[in-house]
Design a protein around this motif. Structure first.
Motif: not given
Length: 143
Positions: A82-96
């Protein structure tokens, strides 16, 4: 007898609270599909042609995101405060491999986990980090 009952109630309450999992939900004003419009030196035309987008609608499960920069599907976890912070983690993707899309996709997947702040202003979402790098999105459903 009162001490035993009080101890039992206190123990039960403690165990109940220990088993409760607080789930951080995506703030309502971010629950949208967002089109990337400003990022590094990439042109808006390239981002629009590639349909570069970040999806925060939580269609599969809470605290998950998906993204696409024109080729591979990206996914991972996101936690907003709620204080305006964000955390992105465990980012993955397909591999084309996709010719002409890899530079944008590689840069986006590298920078996204470094984003630590968010701000929603009208139909715009801005992600930023301590180094001053930014990503700006416009709501996909905005005309």
């Amino acid at each position: 007898m009162k001490k035993i009952i009080t101890a039992f109630v206190a123990l039960f309450t403690l165990l109940f609270l220990a088993n409760c999992a607080t789930q951080i939900k995506v703030p309502e004003d971010t629950k949208r599909e967002w089109m990337l419009v400003e990022f590094q030196d990439f042109t808006k035309e390239l981002m629009m042609t590639n349909k570069a987008q970040l999806n925060l609608t939580q269609q599969t499960s809470p605290n998950r995101f998906s993204a696409n920069m024109g080729c591979n599907n990206m996914f991972g976890k996101v936690i907003f405060s709620a204080t305006g912070t964000v955390k992105f983690s465990d980012v993955g993707s397909t591999m084309m491999y996709c010719d002409k899309n890899m530079d944008l996709e590689t840069a986006f997947s590298k920078e996204l986990p470094t984003m630590t702040n968010y701000k929603v202003e009208g139909h715009y979402l801005t992600l930023s980090n301590a180094a001053g790098k930014k990503m700006k999105f416009v709501a996909a459903d905005w005309d």
